[in-house]
Motif scaffolding. Structure first.
Motif, PDB file in Angstrom:
ATOM      1  N   ASP A   1      34.118  39.574  40.605  1.00 45.63           N
ATOM      2  CA  ASP A   1      33.071  40.429  40.571  1.00 45.63           C
ATOM      3  C   ASP A   1      32.951  41.359  39.443  1.00 45.63           C
ATOM      4  O   ASP A   1      31.766  41.859  38.665  1.00 45.63           O
ATOM      5  CB  ASP A   1      32.702  41.162  41.965  1.00 45.63           C
ATOM      6  CG  ASP A   1      32.047  40.493  42.966  1.00 45.63           C
ATOM      7  OD1 ASP A   1      31.291  39.355  42.433  1.00 45.63           O
ATOM      8  OD2 ASP A   1      32.206  40.658  44.116  1.00 45.63           O
ATOM      9  N   PHE A   2      34.079  42.067  39.206  1.00 46.88           N
ATOM     10  CA  PHE A   2      34.263  43.181  38.433  1.00 46.88           C
ATOM     11  C   PHE A   2      35.341  42.971  37.203  1.00 46.88           C
ATOM     12  O   PHE A   2      36.166  43.496  37.410  1.00 46.88           O
ATOM     13  CB  PHE A   2      34.461  44.431  38.917  1.00 46.88           C
ATOM     14  CG  PHE A   2      33.467  44.783  39.825  1.00 46.88           C
ATOM     15  CD1 PHE A   2      31.943  45.045  39.435  1.00 46.88           C
ATOM     16  CD2 PHE A   2      33.889  44.580  41.323  1.00 46.88           C
ATOM     17  CE1 PHE A   2      30.896  45.095  40.615  1.00 46.88           C
ATOM     18  CE2 PHE A   2      32.909  44.846  42.361  1.00 46.88           C
ATOM     19  CZ  PHE A   2      31.512  45.326  42.039  1.00 46.88           C
ATOM     20  N   PRO A   3      34.877  41.791  36.375  1.00 49.42           N
ATOM     21  CA  PRO A   3      36.205  41.536  35.367  1.00 49.42           C
ATOM     22  C   PRO A   3      36.692  42.773  34.410  1.00 49.42           C
ATOM     23  O   PRO A   3      37.841  42.835  33.942  1.00 49.42           O
ATOM     24  CB  PRO A   3      35.496  40.588  34.351  1.00 49.42           C
ATOM     25  CG  PRO A   3      33.960  40.831  34.465  1.00 49.42           C
ATOM     26  CD  PRO A   3      33.795  41.185  36.073  1.00 49.42           C
ATOM     27  N   ASP A   4      36.020  43.721  34.076  1.00 49.93           N
ATOM     28  CA  ASP A   4      36.476  44.937  33.599  1.00 49.93           C
ATOM     29  C   ASP A   4      37.002  45.838  34.080  1.00 49.93           C
ATOM     30  O   ASP A   4      37.227  47.192  33.672  1.00 49.93           O
ATOM     31  CB  ASP A   4      34.929  45.556  32.612  1.00 49.93           C
ATOM     32  CG  ASP A   4      34.640  44.729  31.648  1.00 49.93           C
ATOM     33  OD1 ASP A   4      35.456  44.158  30.946  1.00 49.93           O
ATOM     34  OD2 ASP A   4      33.466  44.266  31.706  1.00 49.93           O
ATOM     35  N   LEU A   5      37.197  45.687  35.596  1.00 48.90           N
ATOM     36  CA  LEU A   5      38.065  46.687  36.499  1.00 48.90           C
ATOM     37  C   LEU A   5      39.432  46.392  36.877  1.00 48.90           C
ATOM     38  O   LEU A   5      39.459  45.315  37.161  1.00 48.90           O
ATOM     39  CB  LEU A   5      37.115  46.928  37.746  1.00 48.90           C
ATOM     40  CG  LEU A   5      37.810  47.964  38.707  1.00 48.90           C
ATOM     41  CD1 LEU A   5      37.723  49.498  38.092  1.00 48.90           C
ATOM     42  CD2 LEU A   5      36.978  48.131  40.113  1.00 48.90           C
ATOM     43  N   ALA A   6      40.522  46.870  36.124  1.00 52.17           N
ATOM     44  CA  ALA A   6      41.759  46.681  36.805  1.00 52.17           C
ATOM     45  C   ALA A   6      42.221  47.459  37.997  1.00 52.17           C
ATOM     46  O   ALA A   6      41.506  48.513  38.331  1.00 52.17           O
ATOM     47  CB  ALA A   6      42.718  46.908  35.649  1.00 52.17           C
ATOM     48  N   LEU A   7      43.041  46.837  38.904  1.00 51.97           N
ATOM     49  CA  LEU A   7      43.564  47.568  39.844  1.00 51.97           C
ATOM     50  C   LEU A   7      44.652  48.652  39.819  1.00 51.97           C
ATOM     51  O   LEU A   7      45.391  48.242  39.065  1.00 51.97           O
ATOM     52  CB  LEU A   7      44.032  46.618  40.991  1.00 51.97           C
ATOM     53  CG  LEU A   7      43.109  45.567  41.485  1.00 51.97           C
ATOM     54  CD1 LEU A   7      43.619  44.531  42.407  1.00 51.97           C
ATOM     55  CD2 LEU A   7      41.784  46.049  42.018  1.00 51.97           C
ATOM     56  N   PRO A   8      44.694  49.671  40.326  1.00 50.59           N
ATOM     57  CA  PRO A   8      45.807  50.698  40.048  1.00 50.59           C
ATOM     58  C   PRO A   8      47.032  50.290  40.874  1.00 50.59           C
ATOM     59  O   PRO A   8      46.982  49.800  41.746  1.00 50.59           O
ATOM     60  CB  PRO A   8      45.201  52.064  40.866  1.00 50.59           C
ATOM     61  CG  PRO A   8      44.404  51.420  41.992  1.00 50.59           C
ATOM     62  CD  PRO A   8      43.651  50.152  41.409  1.00 50.59           C
ATOM     63  N   PRO A   9      47.922  50.937  40.337  1.00 53.09           N
ATOM     64  CA  PRO A   9      49.418  50.346  40.820  1.00 53.09           C
ATOM     65  C   PRO A   9      49.820  51.013  41.968  1.00 53.09           C
ATOM     66  O   PRO A   9      50.993  51.758  42.071  1.00 53.09           O
ATOM     67  CB  PRO A   9      50.333  50.466  39.434  1.00 53.09           C
ATOM     68  CG  PRO A   9      49.512  51.838  39.017  1.00 53.09           C
ATOM     69  CD  PRO A   9      48.349  51.552  38.899  1.00 53.09           C
ATOM     70  N   VAL A  10      49.058  51.135  43.111  1.00 50.38           N
ATOM     71  CA  VAL A  10      49.212  51.938  44.152  1.00 50.38           C
ATOM     72  C   VAL A  10      50.566  51.210  44.962  1.00 50.38           C
ATOM     73  O   VAL A  10      50.456  49.810  44.951  1.00 50.38           O
ATOM     74  CB  VAL A  10      48.120  52.084  45.168  1.00 50.38           C
ATOM     75  CG1 VAL A  10      48.601  52.663  46.404  1.00 50.38           C
ATOM     76  CG2 VAL A  10      47.021  52.797  44.557  1.00 50.38           C
TER      77      VAL A  10
END
Length: 437
Positions: free
Chosen positions: A134-143
């Protein structure tokens, strides 16, 4: 000059403007006293000239951190399009709202989803791979432990708080409310039997004004204790903090691509001081200088500093600078979440956020001050719930029946300050998880 009104609303921000609209529609004679926009000619303003609405974007969603905020937010959001239509002022941009919840608070996530479903709010649960599609320019944070993605697509995104206030004040005026551009410097009750509330104010032109009112609603935001809007000696259990933000200018070539981003909130439940990863992110938003910026701000990590006086607040809002730690943290999180962004420039934005020990707004009368009400304590959430907060305050002033699904005691103002602590003994309301901004 002496003005008279049934109800004086002190503060013309998001809470005050909404309360004024509902009070005027309820038939009361209303006087709204609040400063206009901060001066742009270099003239030093007062702390009262700053508010959460002096900005370009605040997150809108119905998914709340708890039932209180979920209900406030849902009721307000459900009225936003009608508010735009009635006022002729558009302020809502629907781009979706995404919460990235640390898996360590899955019990809270499950409860939020349950409450949303009960309210008829559609929230999608998305895995990391689905978020990537859905959001290829959004990366997930290392929580630690990973995150759960909760996405609202419709009726969610961000609002322009300046335009929201303009819309509310236009509707308040249409219902008969009067607006005085100025700052209240003192509030006291005439001690004689049946005495009215007496307010001293200074207009934007420096003219001294007095106002007399049967009832007063104080809606002065985070700086309620630092202003003259409360009677002498009265302080709320309400604390103001610096909120250091960074604005990353988006190059024209990346606008279309990054414009598909939703608003994002990261909830990191781990209490690791400044290493906590809780932040909020706004997609590209156009600012008055004609440029587009992605904005990022923190949770309540220790790098957020308390503002104890009006002078401190004024210095922060007019000329505050971010510390190296603050800039490094926000820059790192921006690069983590939106690694493709190649900013043209980066500049700070010095905002103010408030906190109450209850984590909820104060809406209601002050003890031992007959006829004096408050509507304050947005706790970083207040913009999207402001219409309902104003409605509830107006309903109490007008003597209407309580029609909120939770008892009014939930919003009871607390007028005794909490014992102050610091360092490792930070108050519970300043420790993770910080909730949804």
């Amino acid at each position: 000059m002496v003005l008279h009104a049934e109800v004086a609303v002190v503060g013309a921000g998001m809470f005050g403007s909404a309360a004024a609209k509902y009070l005027a529609r309820g038939g009361a004679d209303i006087l709204v006293i609040g400063p206009g926009q901060p001066p742009r000619d270099g003239t030093p303003p007062s702390p009262a000239a700053f508010g959460a609405h002096h900005d370009e974007a605040r997150i809108v969603r119905r998914l709340g951190w708890d039932q209180v905020w979920g209900t406030l937010d849902t009721r307000s959001a459900d009225r936003m399009r009608a508010l735009e239509c009635a006022s002729g002022i558009g302020f809502l941009t629907e781009c979706g709202a995404l919460a990235l919840m640390g898996k360590g608070v899955r019990h809270r996530t499950a409860e939020m989803l349950r409450l949303s479903a009960a309210a008829g709010v559609t929230v999608e649960e998305l895995s990391g791979s689905a978020l990537g599609l859905d959001f290829p320019d959004l990366a997930l944070p290392p929580v630690a432990g990973g995150v759960d993605g909760l996405l609202e697509r419709r009726g969610a995104g961000y609002l322009n708080p300046r335009l929201l206030v303009a819309a509310q004040l236009r509707l308040a005026a249409a219902a008969g409310a009067r607006l005085l551009a100025g700052e209240v410097t003192a509030v006291r009750k005439d001690p004689s039997p049946g005495g009215r509330w007496l307010l001293r104010a200074t207009t934007a032109d420096g003219v001294a004004v007095q106002a007399r009112a049967e009832q007063v609603v104080v809606a002065t935001g985070a700086l309620a204790n630092q202003s003259g809007a409360l009677p002498a000696g009265q302080r709320l259990d309400l604390y103001a903090f610096t909120e250091p933000n960074l604005l990353f200018e988006v190059p024209a070539g990346q606008l279309e691509r990054l414009g598909a981003l939703p608003t994002v909130v990261v909830v990191d439940p781990e209490d690791r001081g400044n290493d906590n990863l809780s932040v909020y992110l706004l997609p590209p938003v156009r600012h008055p200088d004609g440029k587009w910026y992605v904005r990022i701000g923190p949770g309540m990590q220790p790098l957020v500093r308390e503002l104890r006086t009006g002078e401190e607040a004024l210095a922060w809002c007019t000329g505050g600078t971010l510390t190296t730690k603050q800039s490094r943290f926000l820059t790192t999180m921006l690069r983590t979440l939106v690694p493709a962004l190649e900013p043209v420039s980066v500049r700070p934005a010095c905002c103010v956020v408030d906190k109450t020990p209850t984590r909820h707004p104060y809406i209601g009368p002050l003890r031992d001050h007959d006829g004096l009400f408050v509507a304050v304590g947005g706790n970083g959430h207040g913009a999207r719930g402001s219409d309902e907060i104003g409605r509830l305050a107006a309903n109490l002033v007008l003597g209407g029946e309580w029609d909120f699904p939770l008892p009014r005691e939930v919003f009871a103002p607390v007028d005794a300050p909490s014992p102050r602590t610091s360092g490792a003994d930070r108050p519970a309301f300043l420790t993770p998880p910080f909730g949804l901004c």
